[in-house]
Design an enzyme around this catalytic site. Structure first.
Site, PDB file in Angstrom:
ATOM      1  N   GLY A 221       0.830  -1.006  -0.026  1.00 39.94           N
ATOM      2  CA  GLY A 221       0.041   0.011  -0.151  1.00 39.94           C
ATOM      3  C   GLY A 221       1.043   1.143  -0.075  1.00 39.94           C
ATOM      4  O   GLY A 221       1.970   0.991   0.830  1.00 39.94           O
TER       5      GLY A 221
ATOM      6  N   ASP B  10       7.549   4.526  -3.681  1.00 42.54           N
ATOM      7  CA  ASP B  10       7.531   4.858  -2.114  1.00 42.54           C
ATOM      8  C   ASP B  10       8.700   4.847  -1.225  1.00 42.54           C
ATOM      9  O   ASP B  10       8.538   5.415  -0.277  1.00 42.54           O
ATOM     10  CB  ASP B  10       6.430   3.763  -1.783  1.00 42.54           C
ATOM     11  CG  ASP B  10       5.075   3.656  -2.751  1.00 42.54           C
ATOM     12  OD1 ASP B  10       4.618   4.814  -3.015  1.00 42.54           O
ATOM     13  OD2 ASP B  10       4.452   2.554  -2.974  1.00 42.54           O
TER      14      ASP B  10
HETATM   15  O1  RIB Z   1       3.616   1.389  -4.808  1.00 45.54           O
HETATM   16  C1  RIB Z   1       3.330   0.003  -4.807  1.00 45.54           C
HETATM   17  C2  RIB Z   1       2.163  -0.162  -3.890  1.00 45.54           C
HETATM   18  O2  RIB Z   1       1.270   0.115  -4.703  1.00 45.54           O
HETATM   19  C3  RIB Z   1       1.943  -1.488  -3.607  1.00 45.54           C
HETATM   20  O3  RIB Z   1       2.710  -1.857  -2.307  1.00 45.54           O
HETATM   21  C4  RIB Z   1       0.588  -1.829  -3.712  1.00 45.54           C
HETATM   22  O4  RIB Z   1       0.080  -2.240  -2.539  1.00 45.54           O
HETATM   23  C5  RIB Z   1       0.037  -0.536  -4.376  1.00 45.54           C
HETATM   24  O5  RIB Z   1      -0.584   0.163  -3.183  1.00 45.54           O
END
Ligand code: RIB
Length: 311
Positions: free
Chosen positions: A38, A257
């Protein structure tokens, strides 16, 4: 607390494929991994592993994935005081990674849709104490809009990662964001402008600065990172360009992320913008050398060792 993240949590079901099946076809894949993911949680976990104190505002369901997510926050020292729980399934993300390390992701929002604007009120005093509020677009847009407004009212700098790209984002609210961090695809969707060359990226990012956000940081994978900032006098645009770090990539999922989590950590501890961008770029590069999303995020000591070994 150093950093507040208002955003999503998912459990990532990662299948390593040799190719995508065509309609009606069943194929075998060589490998599979399950891990917490996420975009919101990934960014929170990256910052926490590097040593920031992080609070997470999110919503889980009442299934085994919720337990996994809550245990994961605790294991990473992330505050769960503002994690809401609702009946039903938690967010889940089937991810497919090909032999070239490219990924395709399907998001099933599940309980993430249960985080409502009114849920932010309870967390507001704690968010007010943070040095940065980090947001993405994997929860309801109304809630993200309310979180931008809240950060602005509280005087807490807002970092918005407009991912996944969503046309419902109110671009007027960009004036309330200190940092906007799109990748080049999201930049193209936000601006309806081409982003094939660095000049095109610069031109597109400048239109977002014109909307009032202070810094636009465009992550471009192998093409590096371009950061444009409106100067203090509001008239000039300063640019920082950070070249990509060359590594053997095995899985790029969650690299964006990783970048944001590390950038947030460095910003919150007071690094200069340039230093924070460099560190975040290197942290994202490390993350693509290992499989998984959060599974590939190192802690501060491991990251420092890796950087030293490369010098
Ligand atoms: O950016 C990668 C993420 O996108 C993954 O962890 C997946 O859960 C989605 O949210």
């Amino acid at each position: 607390m150093d950093i507040a993240v208002v955003g999503s949590n998912n459990v990532d079901l990662i299948t390593y494929i040799t190719r995508m099946p065509v309609e009606g076809e069943t194929i075998e894949a060589p490998d599979f991994a399950i891990g917490c993911g996420g975009k919101g949680s990934n960014q929170a976990v990256a910052a926490a592993r590097l040593g920031s104190e992080v609070l997470m505002v999110t919503c889980v369901g009442d299934d085994a994935f919720a337990t996994m997510t809550l245990d994961n926050y605790k294991a990473n020292g992330i505050s769960t005081d503002y994690v809401k729980q609702v009946p039903g399934t938690s967010g889940v993300a089937p991810i497919f990674v090909d032999p070239e390390a490219h990924n395709s992701i399907i998001i099933v929002k599940g309980a993430n849709a249960g985080l409502k604007p009114e849920d932010l009120r309870q967390a507001a005093p704690a968010i007010a104490e943070c040095r940065l509020l980090v947001l993405q677009l994997e929860i309801d847009m109304d809630t993200t809009h309310a979180a931008i407004d809240l950060g602005y009212e509280l005087g807490v700098p807002v970092l918005l990662n407009p991912a996944p790209a969503n046309a419902a984002l109110d671009v007027e609210r960009l004036s309330k964001c200190e940092f906007l961090v799109p990748n080049e695809t999201e930049l193209a969707l936000l601006t309806s402008m081409p982003v094939e060359t660095d000049d095109e990226v610069r031109a597109a990012a400048t239109t977002l600065l014109d909307r009032g956000c202070r810094h636009v940081i465009v992550t471009m994978g192998k093409r590096g990172v371009m950061c444009l900032s409106r100067s203090e006098n509001g008239c000039d645009v300063d640019q920082i360009f950070v070249e990509s770090v060359s590594v053997d990539a095995v899985d790029t999922s969650g690299a964006g992320d990783a970048f944001i989590g590390c950038f947030a950590h460095c910003y919150a501890r007071g690094d200069s913008l340039k230093q924070a961008l460099r560190q975040a770029n290197a942290y994202a590069a490390y993350s693509v050398t290992a499989r998984g999303t959060q599974l590939s995020y190192p802690d501060g000591a491991t990251f420092a060792q890796w950087q030293q070994a490369r010098q």
